[in-house]
Design an enzyme around this catalytic site. Structure first.
Site, short mmCIF file in Angstrom:
data_model
loop_
_atom_site.label_atom_id
_atom_site.label_comp_id
_atom_site.label_asym_id
_atom_site.label_seq_id
_atom_site.Cartn_x
_atom_site.Cartn_y
_atom_site.Cartn_z
N ASP A 15 43.01 54.94 85.36
CA ASP A 15 43.70 54.47 84.15
C ASP A 15 43.03 55.17 82.99
O ASP A 15 41.88 54.86 82.65
CB ASP A 15 43.60 52.95 84.01
CG ASP A 15 44.28 52.45 82.72
OD1 ASP A 15 44.87 53.29 82.00
OD2 ASP A 15 44.21 51.23 82.45
N GLU A 23 39.28 53.92 83.35
CA GLU A 23 39.06 53.31 84.67
C GLU A 23 39.15 54.34 85.79
O GLU A 23 40.11 55.09 85.86
CB GLU A 23 40.10 52.20 84.92
CG GLU A 23 40.10 51.17 83.82
CD GLU A 23 41.19 50.12 83.94
OE1 GLU A 23 41.77 49.98 85.04
OE2 GLU A 23 41.48 49.45 82.93
N HIS A 78 35.98 49.88 77.47
CA HIS A 78 35.33 48.85 78.28
C HIS A 78 33.87 49.14 78.56
O HIS A 78 33.19 48.34 79.20
CB HIS A 78 36.08 48.65 79.61
CG HIS A 78 37.49 48.24 79.41
ND1 HIS A 78 38.44 48.35 80.40
CD2 HIS A 78 38.13 47.70 78.34
CE1 HIS A 78 39.60 47.90 79.94
NE2 HIS A 78 39.44 47.52 78.70
N SER A 83 41.93 47.29 75.11
CA SER A 83 42.73 48.48 74.83
C SER A 83 44.20 48.04 74.79
O SER A 83 45.01 48.39 75.63
CB SER A 83 42.50 49.56 75.88
OG SER A 83 42.88 49.13 77.16
N ASP A 89 51.44 51.19 81.36
CA ASP A 89 50.82 49.94 80.88
C ASP A 89 51.17 49.79 79.40
O ASP A 89 52.17 49.14 79.05
CB ASP A 89 49.30 50.00 81.13
CG ASP A 89 48.54 48.86 80.49
OD1 ASP A 89 49.17 47.89 80.04
OD2 ASP A 89 47.29 48.91 80.44
N LYS A 149 45.48 44.92 90.30
CA LYS A 149 44.35 45.57 89.63
C LYS A 149 43.55 44.49 88.97
O LYS A 149 44.00 43.85 88.02
CB LYS A 149 44.90 46.56 88.60
CG LYS A 149 43.86 47.43 87.96
CD LYS A 149 44.48 48.44 87.00
CE LYS A 149 44.39 47.92 85.58
NZ LYS A 149 44.42 49.01 84.56
N GLU A 187 34.81 45.37 83.13
CA GLU A 187 35.57 45.00 84.33
C GLU A 187 34.71 45.07 85.59
O GLU A 187 35.22 45.13 86.71
CB GLU A 187 36.84 45.86 84.45
CG GLU A 187 37.77 45.60 83.26
CD GLU A 187 39.14 46.24 83.38
OE1 GLU A 187 39.33 47.09 84.30
OE2 GLU A 187 40.03 45.90 82.58
N LYS A 202 51.29 42.67 83.12
CA LYS A 202 50.31 41.79 82.47
C LYS A 202 51.08 40.67 81.79
O LYS A 202 51.70 40.89 80.74
CB LYS A 202 49.51 42.57 81.43
CG LYS A 202 48.56 43.63 81.99
CD LYS A 202 48.02 44.49 80.86
CE LYS A 202 46.82 45.32 81.30
NZ LYS A 202 46.45 46.31 80.25
N GLU A 232 47.49 55.84 85.59
CA GLU A 232 48.04 54.89 84.61
C GLU A 232 47.76 55.38 83.20
O GLU A 232 46.68 55.90 82.92
CB GLU A 232 47.38 53.53 84.84
CG GLU A 232 47.77 52.45 83.85
CD GLU A 232 47.00 51.15 84.12
OE1 GLU A 232 46.57 50.93 85.27
OE2 GLU A 232 46.82 50.37 83.17
N HIS A 288 45.00 42.11 85.70
CA HIS A 288 44.13 41.30 84.84
C HIS A 288 44.07 41.95 83.45
O HIS A 288 44.70 42.96 83.20
CB HIS A 288 42.72 41.26 85.45
CG HIS A 288 42.05 42.60 85.47
ND1 HIS A 288 40.70 42.77 85.61
CD2 HIS A 288 42.56 43.86 85.35
CE1 HIS A 288 40.40 44.06 85.56
NE2 HIS A 288 41.50 44.73 85.43
#
Ligand code: PGA
Ligand code: ZN
Length: 431
Positions: free
Chosen positions: A243, A165, A156, A43, A314, A390, A206, A339, A287, A367
């Site tokens: 997230d 998430e 994901h 993403s 993010d 995270k 994840e 990141k 997030e 990550h």
């Protein structure tokens, strides 16, 4: 002269999704090796630095990184062989100038980051230091709170939730080791809880479960049950983080589509949803609750609940000082997701963190959904006293590698180790 770069090698390796990614070996003149592997997102934000992929449909569906590998062994090697690894900023400036494009698309941010991080690893090895100590020195003492993504959705995990998430956050522990244990126990309780309900326990990218649920809110209810079933008090001991990765939900008309629920929300309705959830559940962090260009939405959300909930950028911020500065000025968030591969060098990553901390924001080392066994982000979290990390569920070795690395760092710090705990959210909890 042992600090001089003598050799650069790069190779195409596989990430946790089975896609190719780049790994760099940087060798100093005395034979000391620094190695780093670069992760890859799914993403991905539109403003991220460019990950160079070959686009050759005959190899890895176009995802090969032989071009990035050649950039390292060719042009980058020519430019930095003989240079010292002692001055990371100078080295990274050379890399940035050599690429010469704003988004690092010529040589590839993946190539640049591999070299930048490998140089830091080599310098640490040269000094006989752990990476976290090489970068943070005696000031580095804080073990981060892990935000554990135990229920995966969005890009994901097909057919799971719209939001990407659902994380548990063991804020109440007194050591990192106990925090990790709490997270793993809640993860185990969630598995049982899904089995009891006849829901699937297959895992997403994840490592979190990816059940097919009737609504997005059902994920929060499951997390609450799992936290309690594991013997923890929701909120007090184990809080919840989300997230949404809302950029992925945005339609061309500026509204947000929740496929699971068959409804589409205006920006204001989505802000309302976050506010409602934040009052109903012990949510400590949200997030990408809005899309990467929805600046007014971010300001509205931060004004509305940013006093008690961490609002994390993010895709909005992409670890870029320019976008972070804008968000600080606008009051559009109060925490930075970090990141390294969104920006492409270690120095720029550290500058982004300093800027965020200087504004009183929190930061979360992160990550990517496509990961490797590289554990550099764990060291960066400690080196910068970021306070949060995270790195997925406590499951799948590419996630657990980072979590386990932190257990070792906690041991190395011994009595100096401080588990960040709730204080890592001091911008919203005033702890
Ligand atoms: P990504 O997801 O690595 O696929 O971008 C992680 C995140 O959105 O935080
Ligand atoms: Zn995200």
């Amino acid at each position: 002269m042992s600090d001089r770069i003598a050799h650069l090698h790069a190779r195409e390796i596989l990430d946790s999704r089975g896609n190719p990614t780049i790994e760099v070996d940087l060798t100093l003149s005395n034979g000391v090796l620094g190695r780093a592997a670069v992760p890859s997102g799914a993403s991905t934000g539109a403003y991220e630095a460019i990950e160079l992929r070959d686009g050759d449909g005959l190899r890895y569906g176009g995802k090969g990184v032989l071009g990035a590998v050649s950039a390292v062994t060719g042009e980058i090697a020519t430019a930095i062989i003989g240079a010292s690894v002692r001055d990371q900023r100078a080295l990274d400036s050379t890399l940035i100038a050599l690429d010469g494009t704003p988004a690092k698309g010529r040589l590839g941010a993946n190539a640049l980051l591999g070299v930048s991080l490998a140089a830091a690893h080599a310098r640490a090895a040269l000094h006989g230091h752990e990476l976290w100590y090489e970068l943070g020195g005696d000031a580095a003492v804080k073990l981060p709170v892990p935000l554990l993504n135990i229920l995966n959705g969005g890009k994901h995990a097909e057919h799971s939730t719209d939001f990407q998430e659902f994380m548990v956050v063991p804020v109440g522990a007194t050591t990192y080791r106990d925090a990790l244990r709490a997270g793993a126990e809640v993860f185990a309780a969630l598995r049982t809880c899904l089995q009891d309900r006849g829901l699937a326990t297959g895992q997403g990218d994840e490592g979190g479960f990816a059940p097919s649920l009737p609504t997005n809110e059902a994920a929060l209810d499951l997390l609450m049950v799992a936290i309690e079933a594991a013997g923890y008090r929701p909120g007090d001991e184990v809080a919840i983080a989300i997230d949404a990765a809302a950029t992925e939900l945005l339609q061309s008309d500026g509204r947000y589509h929740l496929e699971r629920e068959g409804r589409t929300l205006e920006r204001g309705a989505l802000v309302d949803l976050w506010a409602t959830w934040a009052s109903k559940y012990p949510i400590i962090s949200i997030e990408d609750g809005l899309a990467e260009d929805d600046w007014s939405g971010w300001e509205e959300l931060t004004a509305r609940i940013g006093g008690k909930v961490q609002i994390v950028g993010d895709d909005l911020l992409v670890t870029s000082v320019h976008r972070i500065e804008r968000a600080i000025d606008a009051g559009a968030a109060n925490a930075l997701l970090v990141k390294p591969n969104q920006i492409g060098t270690l120095t720029e990553t550290l500058d982004a963190i300093s800027l965020a901390h200087g504004a009183g924001w929190a930061s979360i080392l992160s990550h990517r959904s496509g990961e490797t066994e590289d554990t550099t982000i764990a060291d960066l979290a400690v080196a910068t006293n970021a306070g949060q990390i995270k790195t997925g569920a406590p499951s799948r070795s590419e996630r657990v590698a980072k979590l386990n690395r932190l257990l070792r760092i906690e041991e190395q710090l011994g009595s100096r180790a401080i588990y960040a705990g709730r204080a890592a959210f001091s911008q919203v909890t005033h702890a």
